[in-house]
Design a protein around this motif. Sequence first.
Motif, PDB file in Angstrom:
ATOM      1  N   PRO A 150       0.825  -1.214   0.000  1.00  0.00           N
ATOM      2  CA  PRO A 150       0.000   0.000   0.000  1.00  0.00           C
ATOM      3  C   PRO A 150       0.858   1.263   0.000  1.00  0.00           C
ATOM      4  O   PRO A 150       1.729   1.444   0.855  1.00  0.00           O
ATOM      5  CB  PRO A 150      -0.794  -0.130   1.309  1.00  0.00           C
ATOM      6  CG  PRO A 150      -0.881  -1.603   1.561  1.00  0.00           C
ATOM      7  CD  PRO A 150       0.435  -2.151   1.095  1.00  0.00           C
ATOM      8  N   CYS A 151       0.634   2.118  -0.991  1.00  0.00           N
ATOM      9  CA  CYS A 151       1.401   3.355  -1.119  1.00  0.00           C
ATOM     10  C   CYS A 151       0.694   4.248  -2.129  1.00  0.00           C
ATOM     11  O   CYS A 151      -0.220   3.803  -2.831  1.00  0.00           O
ATOM     12  CB  CYS A 151       2.846   3.082  -1.569  1.00  0.00           C
ATOM     13  SG  CYS A 151       2.973   2.313  -3.204  1.00  0.00           S
ATOM     14  N   ALA A 166       6.143   0.061   2.186  1.00  0.00           N
ATOM     15  CA  ALA A 166       4.734   0.076   2.576  1.00  0.00           C
ATOM     16  C   ALA A 166       4.360   1.403   3.221  1.00  0.00           C
ATOM     17  O   ALA A 166       5.115   1.973   4.017  1.00  0.00           O
ATOM     18  CB  ALA A 166       4.452  -1.071   3.539  1.00  0.00           C
ATOM     19  N   PHE A 167       3.200   1.919   2.841  1.00  0.00           N
ATOM     20  CA  PHE A 167       2.607   3.126   3.412  1.00  0.00           C
ATOM     21  C   PHE A 167       3.441   4.384   3.156  1.00  0.00           C
ATOM     22  O   PHE A 167       3.354   5.354   3.901  1.00  0.00           O
ATOM     23  CB  PHE A 167       2.336   2.951   4.907  1.00  0.00           C
ATOM     24  CG  PHE A 167       1.519   1.735   5.210  1.00  0.00           C
ATOM     25  CD1 PHE A 167       0.194   1.653   4.821  1.00  0.00           C
ATOM     26  CD2 PHE A 167       2.086   0.640   5.850  1.00  0.00           C
ATOM     27  CE1 PHE A 167      -0.545   0.514   5.072  1.00  0.00           C
ATOM     28  CE2 PHE A 167       1.351  -0.500   6.108  1.00  0.00           C
ATOM     29  CZ  PHE A 167       0.018  -0.560   5.718  1.00  0.00           C
ATOM     30  N   CYS A 168       4.223   4.358   2.079  1.00  0.00           N
ATOM     31  CA  CYS A 168       4.892   5.579   1.641  1.00  0.00           C
ATOM     32  C   CYS A 168       3.932   6.407   0.792  1.00  0.00           C
ATOM     33  O   CYS A 168       3.008   5.882   0.169  1.00  0.00           O
ATOM     34  CB  CYS A 168       6.128   5.246   0.812  1.00  0.00           C
ATOM     35  SG  CYS A 168       7.488   4.530   1.754  1.00  0.00           S
ATOM     36  N   SER A 169       4.169   7.727   0.748  1.00  0.00           N
ATOM     37  CA  SER A 169       3.300   8.587  -0.046  1.00  0.00           C
ATOM     38  C   SER A 169       4.049   9.818  -0.528  1.00  0.00           C
ATOM     39  O   SER A 169       4.806  10.432   0.228  1.00  0.00           O
ATOM     40  CB  SER A 169       2.100   9.043   0.790  1.00  0.00           C
ATOM     41  OG  SER A 169       1.259   9.910   0.043  1.00  0.00           O
ATOM     42  N   GLY A 217       6.563   3.907   5.495  1.00  0.00           N
ATOM     43  CA  GLY A 217       5.975   5.018   6.218  1.00  0.00           C
ATOM     44  C   GLY A 217       6.516   6.384   5.873  1.00  0.00           C
ATOM     45  O   GLY A 217       6.130   7.370   6.510  1.00  0.00           O
TER      46      GLY A 217
END
Length: 249
Positions: A150-151, A166-169, A217
């Motif tokens: 998820p990103c 994961a969970f980078c944006s 993150g």
Amino acid sequence: MSSPTRTLGRCEITTPAVGTHTADTRLIPAYYTDAVASPYVADLLARCRTVFDIKPVMCADLDTPGILAVASGGFVADDAQVEGLVIVQAGARIEAGAHVVGPVLICSGAVVAAGALVRDHSVIGPGCRIGFAAEITRSLLVADVLAKHPCFVGDSVIGRGVNIGAFCSTTGLRCDRGPVAEPATEEITITLDGQRIGTRQTKFGAVIGDGVALPAGTVLSPGTLIGPGTVIYPRDHVGGFLPAGARVR
């Protein structure tokens, strides 16, 4: 031709002039990536004087039928949701449960897996892997990019061999001037050597050079530029310009 300047509040902004012969080395595509793996991507970057030109030129290509001059023939699963113009080159795959909304180019060897969303003027370069709950929009992924968790990647250029944890944006929209407007109205700027430089875009995420790994993150500020080979240790926020080979703790 000199670069035009204008004021935003009390700050002067320089906008790189289109068609000039000089550009700061830190703003040219070749500083960030070697794109020889894909003929189209190599041609795209060769037509762009600065990294700020990449998204507009790519979007214009995708909006012009036939300009890409690339063959399709890749695999699209029956249970994949595909809308609009989506070119899937031979050797590329859109697997069951993936959602792709064109115009989009999926290059040879790339895989868009179940639960992934690729949309709205994106090019997924050869060998990229887009996994469950990863969302890619208005972005160029040069080659061998891993976004398997998820990103969110929007309005960005991601170099060869980048790993997105994961969970980078990326974030491409200013939210420091009151309520967010859509469509956006505030230009994204970057700062180099104390000088504010305009991107000519109201949504501009990040440019990430070859071989960079984003720890899980990590959130990138609008207008983040990360040179190739930069090592980023686990942290929740990264922004500004990071030169090639930097180490960020």
